[in-house]
Enzyme design. Structure first.
Site, PDB file in Angstrom:
ATOM      1  N   ARG A 126      -9.725   1.122  15.825  1.00  0.00           N
ATOM      2  CA  ARG A 126      -9.674   1.856  14.573  1.00  0.00           C
ATOM      3  C   ARG A 126     -10.750   1.241  13.690  1.00  0.00           C
ATOM      4  O   ARG A 126     -11.904   1.614  13.794  1.00  0.00           O
ATOM      5  CB  ARG A 126      -8.249   1.767  13.983  1.00  0.00           C
ATOM      6  CG  ARG A 126      -7.979   2.757  12.865  1.00  0.00           C
ATOM      7  CD  ARG A 126      -6.528   2.722  12.436  1.00  0.00           C
ATOM      8  NE  ARG A 126      -6.113   1.409  11.938  1.00  0.00           N
ATOM      9  CZ  ARG A 126      -4.911   1.144  11.444  1.00  0.00           C
ATOM     10  NH1 ARG A 126      -3.994   2.095  11.407  1.00  0.00           N
ATOM     11  NH2 ARG A 126      -4.607  -0.061  11.013  1.00  0.00           N
ATOM     12  N   MET A 152      13.692  24.168   1.446  1.00  0.00           N
ATOM     13  CA  MET A 152      12.812  23.446   0.523  1.00  0.00           C
ATOM     14  C   MET A 152      13.577  22.497  -0.398  1.00  0.00           C
ATOM     15  O   MET A 152      13.166  21.353  -0.613  1.00  0.00           O
ATOM     16  CB  MET A 152      11.989  24.426  -0.312  1.00  0.00           C
ATOM     17  CG  MET A 152      11.033  23.744  -1.280  1.00  0.00           C
ATOM     18  SD  MET A 152      10.031  24.904  -2.218  1.00  0.00           S
ATOM     19  CE  MET A 152       8.846  25.426  -0.967  1.00  0.00           C
ATOM     20  N   TYR A 169      18.055  29.801   6.914  1.00  0.00           N
ATOM     21  CA  TYR A 169      16.879  30.530   7.391  1.00  0.00           C
ATOM     22  C   TYR A 169      16.861  30.614   8.915  1.00  0.00           C
ATOM     23  O   TYR A 169      17.121  29.627   9.606  1.00  0.00           O
ATOM     24  CB  TYR A 169      15.599  29.841   6.926  1.00  0.00           C
ATOM     25  CG  TYR A 169      15.315  30.002   5.449  1.00  0.00           C
ATOM     26  CD1 TYR A 169      15.082  31.263   4.901  1.00  0.00           C
ATOM     27  CD2 TYR A 169      15.277  28.891   4.617  1.00  0.00           C
ATOM     28  CE1 TYR A 169      14.812  31.404   3.550  1.00  0.00           C
ATOM     29  CE2 TYR A 169      15.001  29.019   3.263  1.00  0.00           C
ATOM     30  CZ  TYR A 169      14.772  30.285   2.732  1.00  0.00           C
ATOM     31  OH  TYR A 169      14.511  30.431   1.399  1.00  0.00           O
ATOM     32  N   LYS A 223       0.839  -1.197   0.000  1.00  0.00           N
ATOM     33  CA  LYS A 223       0.000   0.000   0.000  1.00  0.00           C
ATOM     34  C   LYS A 223       0.877   1.252   0.000  1.00  0.00           C
ATOM     35  O   LYS A 223       2.095   1.183   0.237  1.00  0.00           O
ATOM     36  CB  LYS A 223      -0.916   0.003   1.226  1.00  0.00           C
ATOM     37  CG  LYS A 223      -0.183   0.091   2.551  1.00  0.00           C
ATOM     38  CD  LYS A 223      -1.144   0.084   3.730  1.00  0.00           C
ATOM     39  CE  LYS A 223      -0.372   0.155   5.047  1.00  0.00           C
ATOM     40  NZ  LYS A 223      -1.281   0.241   6.204  1.00  0.00           N
TER      41      LYS A 223
END
Length: 354
Positions: free
Chosen positions: A130, A300, A252, A34
């Site tokens: 779940r 990024m 940053y 999956k």
């Protein structure tokens, strides 16, 4: 020349890990592919396992159809079942197996006008809370499915919530609930995910479901002589180098300031590629096999690493995770799990080997 970020997928390691799961489990094992095989490429992984796998597991019908259209003929189980009754026709058309986790699904299957007889894995909620039928409803649901005339084969399944926690009593409690609710039903069973296969041998049942262990991930803290091998190597290269004096901020937010003369390398990989932005300074990388660290904030498309004292320059290979640097170590630094790292990889060139 393309951007140097590469995810190398070792299909021989994938096969090794599946055969290890089979050996440890002792019964049949579904290879769980999956989420695009946990980011490794579902079609290529399924094709590599097709001659040895007892079947495959996917989350939804779209994933199953992709495998069928790629030539996979082995059984494919829909682990979440169907979401609306109209999907039953596709399940029949593509000859899929389906999980069933709710009483409304029992009603829909019994009312289906299709002549197809389905292979159903009836899922019990033994404690994860779940998906799954309540244990008190399970016997009645099985009897209704058997009486419906719509079922060819039936498997009883459940899912462990804490199989990776070897000192927890949660898994034995789930096993006991499951065994009590299925007593006398004479059904094949499936309990064990990767953690169950690795650590809870008395609960293996007839079918295992090997997920993260297929890809070399950490299913438990148990250490075996023959451990699952890493399948994905995520590698890039140094694309820029500069020497900075003490007192210079990098990246940053000035998150890192040099406290001594520092040789800084820039690596072509960032959070847009799936590398976690939240990792702290000190998170390890391998620079041409030499252990170093990330310094400053991951951006990024790039990250900055410490090259001080290393034999490295522009073009030097950098391993983000894989052999020599487990993805679980990076995941721990990011406060997550290796599953998420693998699933998030994108913009990398995928190179399948073995």
């Amino acid at each position: 020349m393309s951007r140097p970020l590469t995810a190398t997928i070792d299909l021989a390691a994938l096969r090794h890990n599946y055969l290890l799961a089979k050996r440890l489990h002792g019964g049949k094992v579904l290879a769980i592919v999956k989420a695009n095989a946990y980011g490794h490429g579902a079609v290529r992984c399924a094709q590599a396992l097709a001659d040895i796998a007892d079947g495959f597991g996917v989350a939804a019908i779209e994933e199953a159809i992709q495998l069928r259209e790629a030539g996979i003929v082995q059984p494919i189980l829909l682990l979440e079942g169907w979401f609306e009754a109209s999907e039953l026709a596709q399940i029949a058309r593509y000859d899929l197996w389906t999980a069933l986790h709710s009483l409304w699904q029992v009603d829909e299957l019994a009312a289906s006008p299709l002549e197809h007889r389905f292979t159903v894995w009836a899922k019990m909620d033994s404690g994860m809370h779940r998906l799954g039928l309540h244990p008190d409803d399970f016997r009645t649901a099985v009897e209704r499915l058997r009486a419906s005339g719509k079922v060819r084969d039936l498997v009883a399944m459940s899912h462990f919530a804490r199989a990776d926690e070897l000192d927890s009593d949660a898994t034995p409690k789930q096993i006991a609930r499951f065994e009590a609710a299925t007593a006398g039903l004479n059904l094949p069973t499936s309990l064990s995910n990767s953690g169950g296969i690795l650590a809870w041998s008395h609960a293996h049942g007839d079918w295992g479901r090997a997920g993260i262990m297929l890809y070399g991930g950490a299913g438990t803290d148990r250490v075996l002589p023959d451990w699952p091998q890493p399948v994905m190597q995520l590698d890039s290269k140094v694309i820029s180098v500069r020497d900075l004096p003490a007192g210079e901020a990098i990246g940053y937010g000035a998150r890192f300031v040099t406290d001594a003369p520092t040789r800084v390398g820039v690596v072509a990989c960032g959070y847009a590629d799936g590398y976690p932005r939240v990792v702290p300074t000190g998170t390890p990388v391998l620079v041409n096999g030499q252990r170093s660290r990330i310094i400053g904030r991951v951006s990024m498309d790039m990250m900055t690493i410490d090259l001080t004292g290393l034999d490295a320059d522009i073009g030097t290979p950098v391993r983000l995770w894989g052999d020599g640097l487990p993805a679980s170590e990076i995941a721990a630094a990011a406060g997550t799990i290796d599953y998420e790292l693998f699933c998030n990889v994108k913009r990398a060139r995928f190179d399948y080997q073995g």
